[in-house]
Design a protein around this motif. Sequence first.
Motif, mmCIF file in Angstrom:
data_model
loop_
_atom_site.group_PDB
_atom_site.id
_atom_site.type_symbol
_atom_site.label_atom_id
_atom_site.label_comp_id
_atom_site.label_asym_id
_atom_site.label_seq_id
_atom_site.Cartn_x
_atom_site.Cartn_y
_atom_site.Cartn_z
ATOM 1 N N THR A 139 0.789 -1.236 0.000
ATOM 2 C CA THR A 139 0.000 0.000 0.000
ATOM 3 C C THR A 139 0.820 1.284 0.000
ATOM 4 N N LYS A 140 2.069 1.236 0.501
ATOM 5 C CA LYS A 140 2.832 2.481 0.580
ATOM 6 C C LYS A 140 4.331 2.205 0.611
ATOM 7 N N THR A 141 5.095 3.272 0.373
ATOM 8 C CA THR A 141 6.537 3.202 0.498
ATOM 9 C C THR A 141 6.938 3.796 1.847
ATOM 10 N N SER A 142 8.187 3.638 2.197
ATOM 11 C CA SER A 142 8.728 4.222 3.420
ATOM 12 C C SER A 142 9.190 5.651 3.143
ATOM 13 N N ALA A 143 9.311 6.439 4.192
ATOM 14 C CA ALA A 143 9.832 7.801 4.051
ATOM 15 C C ALA A 143 11.358 7.819 3.993
ATOM 16 N N VAL A 144 11.999 6.679 4.275
ATOM 17 C CA VAL A 144 13.464 6.592 4.254
ATOM 18 C C VAL A 144 13.876 5.375 3.446
ATOM 19 N N HIS A 145 14.813 5.595 2.521
ATOM 20 C CA HIS A 145 15.362 4.505 1.721
ATOM 21 C C HIS A 145 16.877 4.648 1.671
ATOM 22 N N PHE A 146 17.549 3.545 1.366
ATOM 23 C CA PHE A 146 19.001 3.547 1.213
ATOM 24 C C PHE A 146 19.329 3.119 -0.213
ATOM 25 N N LEU A 147 20.065 3.985 -0.905
ATOM 26 C CA LEU A 147 20.351 3.792 -2.322
ATOM 27 C C LEU A 147 21.840 3.595 -2.550
ATOM 28 N N ARG A 148 22.154 2.852 -3.613
ATOM 29 C CA ARG A 148 23.540 2.697 -4.057
ATOM 30 C C ARG A 148 23.577 2.990 -5.545
ATOM 31 N N PHE A 149 24.532 3.834 -5.939
ATOM 32 C CA PHE A 149 24.752 4.155 -7.348
ATOM 33 C C PHE A 149 26.129 3.667 -7.742
ATOM 34 N N GLU A 150 26.200 2.767 -8.708
ATOM 35 C CA GLU A 150 27.469 2.229 -9.183
ATOM 36 C C GLU A 150 27.977 3.049 -10.361
ATOM 37 N N LEU A 151 29.289 3.300 -10.373
ATOM 38 C CA LEU A 151 29.924 4.063 -11.447
ATOM 39 C C LEU A 151 31.049 3.236 -12.041
ATOM 40 N N ASP A 152 31.200 3.306 -13.380
ATOM 41 C CA ASP A 152 32.316 2.598 -13.997
ATOM 42 C C ASP A 152 33.482 3.570 -14.232
ATOM 43 N N GLU A 153 34.609 3.029 -14.677
ATOM 44 C CA GLU A 153 35.823 3.838 -14.866
ATOM 45 C C GLU A 153 35.622 5.014 -15.823
ATOM 46 N N PRO A 154 34.970 4.819 -16.976
ATOM 47 C CA PRO A 154 34.770 5.965 -17.867
ATOM 48 C C PRO A 154 33.934 7.085 -17.226
ATOM 49 N N MET A 155 32.949 6.727 -16.427
ATOM 50 C CA MET A 155 32.148 7.755 -15.751
ATOM 51 C C MET A 155 33.001 8.541 -14.755
ATOM 52 N N VAL A 156 33.805 7.820 -13.991
ATOM 53 C CA VAL A 156 34.686 8.479 -13.026
ATOM 54 C C VAL A 156 35.651 9.408 -13.754
ATOM 55 N N ALA A 157 36.211 8.926 -14.853
ATOM 56 C CA ALA A 157 37.127 9.758 -15.642
ATOM 57 C C ALA A 157 36.402 10.993 -16.181
ATOM 58 N N GLY A 158 35.152 10.815 -16.619
ATOM 59 C CA GLY A 158 34.366 11.938 -17.109
ATOM 60 C C GLY A 158 34.140 12.994 -16.030
ATOM 61 N N LEU A 159 33.865 12.550 -14.823
ATOM 62 C CA LEU A 159 33.705 13.493 -13.710
ATOM 63 C C LEU A 159 35.003 14.226 -13.426
ATOM 64 N N ARG A 160 36.102 13.476 -13.386
ATOM 65 C CA ARG A 160 37.399 14.094 -13.084
ATOM 66 C C ARG A 160 37.831 15.068 -14.180
ATOM 67 N N ALA A 161 37.335 14.844 -15.394
ATOM 68 C CA ALA A 161 37.662 15.738 -16.508
ATOM 69 C C ALA A 161 36.750 16.961 -16.550
#
Length: 194
Positions: A139-161
């Motif tokens: 019937t409903k969701t919780s007001a608190v959730h725990f999330l994980r976001f996975e990043l690969d090497e090209p994404m990390v490099a893109g952020l650093r660039a």
Amino acid sequence: MLKLVESELLSLERYARERTQFRARVMAHKKNRQVNVGPNTMWLFEDRLTVQYQVQEMLRTERIFEAEGIAEELAAYNPLIPDGRNWKVTFLIEFADPEVRRVQLEKLRGVEDRCWVQVAGFARQYAIADEDLERENETKTSAVHFLRFELDEPMVAGLRAGGALAAGVDHPNYHHELAALPANVRSALISDLG
């Protein structure tokens, strides 16, 4: 990032003496780690310091000082520390009025699976949500959730660039996004990546 161990925690007595200063330090630190995505969700990107604060507060509140109890708290909270290739987020759904909150939590079932981050030039990365336990029912969701976001090497490099980092929620009943996270948050998140 390394997981917390008991020897890094302050005793209850020492924490009582240092709590005001420690809390002020953590609150200042969190300002670089949290964003509101739309008017009713707050994302806190966790790290060792934010998790240590949560553990210290739990030990204080519950008056836990025995090794077994401390180990249980560490086991519960250590999974929130990112490992250098991901971000861990405490996702809060916030509605001040209890009745409005009840109605909205019914409408927002599954919202935790519709949260995403996106490095410029790459596909959206959707959250892996609530790995510890189910936080919604039929019937409903919780007001608190725990999330994980996975990043690969090209994404990390893109952020650093210098690539922009966006975040959003694309649930049918809650659709909001930040085209670019603030520079202070982006910088803190890049420092989390190994």
